[in-house]
Design a protein around this motif. Structure first.
Motif, short mmCIF file in Angstrom:
data_model
loop_
_atom_site.label_atom_id
_atom_site.label_comp_id
_atom_site.label_asym_id
_atom_site.label_seq_id
_atom_site.Cartn_x
_atom_site.Cartn_y
_atom_site.Cartn_z
N PHE A 135 2.65 9.09 -5.43
CA PHE A 135 3.82 9.92 -5.64
C PHE A 135 5.15 8.86 -5.44
O PHE A 135 6.12 9.22 -5.99
CB PHE A 135 3.82 11.09 -4.82
N MET A 136 4.90 8.01 -4.53
CA MET A 136 6.01 7.04 -4.50
C MET A 136 6.36 6.27 -5.69
O MET A 136 7.31 5.64 -5.62
CB MET A 136 5.70 6.36 -3.12
N LYS A 137 5.25 5.75 -6.18
CA LYS A 137 5.12 4.96 -7.40
C LYS A 137 6.01 5.65 -8.55
O LYS A 137 6.74 5.23 -9.08
CB LYS A 137 4.03 4.12 -7.97
N CYS A 183 11.68 7.27 11.10
CA CYS A 183 10.52 8.08 11.42
C CYS A 183 9.32 7.71 11.06
O CYS A 183 8.18 7.93 11.71
CB CYS A 183 10.82 9.64 11.05
N GLY A 184 9.22 7.12 9.68
CA GLY A 184 7.97 6.68 9.06
C GLY A 184 7.47 5.57 9.99
O GLY A 184 6.10 5.59 10.18
N THR A 185 8.28 4.59 10.51
CA THR A 185 7.73 3.65 11.27
C THR A 185 7.28 4.06 12.37
O THR A 185 6.07 3.55 13.12
CB THR A 185 8.83 2.75 11.46
N ASP A 195 -2.76 9.87 -0.82
CA ASP A 195 -1.56 10.45 0.02
C ASP A 195 -1.23 9.54 1.13
O ASP A 195 -1.74 8.53 1.25
CB ASP A 195 -2.28 11.71 0.33
N MET A 196 -0.22 10.04 1.96
CA MET A 196 0.00 9.15 3.25
C MET A 196 -1.10 8.96 4.16
O MET A 196 -1.00 8.07 4.84
CB MET A 196 1.40 10.19 3.60
N HIS A 197 -1.75 9.82 4.20
CA HIS A 197 -3.09 9.87 5.20
C HIS A 197 -3.84 8.73 4.88
O HIS A 197 -4.18 7.86 5.76
CB HIS A 197 -3.87 11.05 5.40
N ILE A 205 0.84 -1.25 0.11
CA ILE A 205 0.03 0.13 -0.08
C ILE A 205 1.10 1.25 0.01
O ILE A 205 1.75 1.24 0.86
CB ILE A 205 -1.00 0.12 1.46
N MET A 206 0.78 1.95 -1.17
CA MET A 206 1.60 3.23 -1.19
C MET A 206 0.99 4.32 -1.93
O MET A 206 0.09 4.08 -2.87
CB MET A 206 2.62 2.66 -2.14
N PRO A 207 1.23 5.66 -1.66
CA PRO A 207 0.67 6.85 -2.42
C PRO A 207 1.30 6.84 -3.62
O PRO A 207 2.45 6.32 -4.05
CB PRO A 207 1.38 8.03 -1.50
N GLU A 223 9.41 5.14 -8.33
CA GLU A 223 9.88 3.91 -8.14
C GLU A 223 10.33 3.55 -6.89
O GLU A 223 11.33 2.50 -6.85
CB GLU A 223 11.07 3.93 -9.30
N PHE A 224 9.67 3.79 -5.88
CA PHE A 224 9.94 3.22 -4.65
C PHE A 224 9.34 1.97 -4.39
O PHE A 224 9.46 1.18 -3.44
CB PHE A 224 9.24 3.99 -3.37
N HIS A 225 8.41 1.65 -5.35
CA HIS A 225 7.53 0.51 -5.13
C HIS A 225 8.07 -0.70 -5.64
O HIS A 225 9.08 -0.89 -6.62
CB HIS A 225 6.20 0.51 -6.05
P1 AMP Z 1 11.29 4.74 7.79
O1 AMP Z 1 10.54 3.81 9.01
O2 AMP Z 1 11.58 6.16 8.26
O3 AMP Z 1 12.22 3.97 7.02
O4 AMP Z 1 9.85 4.81 6.98
C1 AMP Z 1 9.18 3.76 6.30
C2 AMP Z 1 7.99 4.41 5.79
O5 AMP Z 1 8.84 5.75 5.19
C3 AMP Z 1 7.41 3.95 4.83
O6 AMP Z 1 6.13 3.30 5.05
C4 AMP Z 1 6.91 5.34 4.05
O7 AMP Z 1 6.07 6.22 4.62
C5 AMP Z 1 8.23 6.02 4.00
N1 AMP Z 1 9.31 5.46 2.84
C6 AMP Z 1 10.37 6.14 3.02
N2 AMP Z 1 11.23 5.73 1.97
C7 AMP Z 1 10.55 4.88 1.29
C8 AMP Z 1 10.70 4.01 0.23
N3 AMP Z 1 11.86 3.90 -0.38
N4 AMP Z 1 9.69 3.21 -0.10
C9 AMP Z 1 8.76 3.01 0.45
N5 AMP Z 1 8.59 3.69 1.72
C10 AMP Z 1 9.31 4.75 1.81
#
Ligand code: AMP
Length: 195
Positions: A70-72, A111-113, A89-91, A66-68, A75-77
């Motif tokens: 903008f991340m696709k 921080c994301g986690t 979006d992220m929300h 599950i991804m916004p 090419e984060f996917h």
């Molecule tokens: P972190 O724990 O800060 O590495 O965050 C993981 C979260 O960061 C993911 O769930 C996304 O919200 C975001 N994120 C940051 N970089 C990426 C990435 N390369 N691919 C996917 N999500 C990412």
């Protein structure tokens, strides 16, 4: 024993971490696939997210990213995940993470986690989310965060009643036991949401 059909995993996007974190992620992924549990995650191809997806795919399990959008676009996917949900979006993504899951599992991350975990704890405190929230405290990685939560209780920002919101475990192979051992929670939590 209640069947654990689907879980969401919050974990790191970073690759610049010790091998022990990757190994723990593989072990946890194998335990879930063995139990036929579907895994939902952030859809990333790198860091613990990438290892989680690679392992579930290798073990012939089921994983949903599950991804916004903008991340696709950047090419984060992960290209081999069989099912993807792209959100506005992220929300919306964080909301989707919680739909239909039997538990949320937090592996080490940045921080994301932390953000995903804290939102889940906040929603559970309010009775909006009621499923187990499990934290893998591998080699004490989450000690500072767990100390912060203890401190919040001690200083009256949370109450002792809120402590069962999260469950801490240390052995990635015992993830299913950790979920089973998590204290039951109900929507009535709103009645004691205030300290
Ligand atoms: P972190 O724990 O800060 O590495 O965050 C993981 C979260 O960061 C993911 O769930 C996304 O919200 C975001 N994120 C940051 N970089 C990426 C990435 N390369 N691919 C996917 N999500 C990412």
């Amino acid at each position: 024993m209640q069947k654990i059909k689907k879980v969401c995993i919050y974990c790191a996007s970073s690759d610049k971490i010790d091998e022990k974190y990757f190994e723990a992620t593989r072990e946890l992924a194998r335990a879930l696939v063995k139990n036929n549990t579907t895994v939902v995650y952030g859809g990333g191809a790198r860091g613990l997210m990438g290892t989680l997806a690679d392992t579930v795919i290798e073990e012939k399990g089921r994983i949903i990213g599950i991804m916004p959008h903008f991340m696709k676009e950047v090419e984060f996917h992960h290209k081999d995940v069989n099912e993807f949900i792209f959100t506005a979006d992220m929300h919306e993504r964080k909301k989707q993470f919680m739909v239909g899951v039997d538990a949320l599992i937090t592996l080490p991350g940045g921080c994301g986690t932390f953000e995903e975990l804290m939102e889940a704890i906040t929603l559970k405190r309010l009775g909006i989310f009621t499923k187990p929230i499990i934290i893998l405290n591998l080699d004490g990685y989450y000690d500072p965060l767990l100390n912060m939560l203890d401190n919040a209780i001690e200083e009256g920002f949370l109450s002792e009643n809120h402590r069962p919101i999260w469950t801490v475990f240390t052995d990635p192979g015992k993830v299913l036991e950790a979920i089973q051992q998590s204290a039951p929670w109900s929507k009535d939590a709103i009645k004691f949401a205030q300290v």
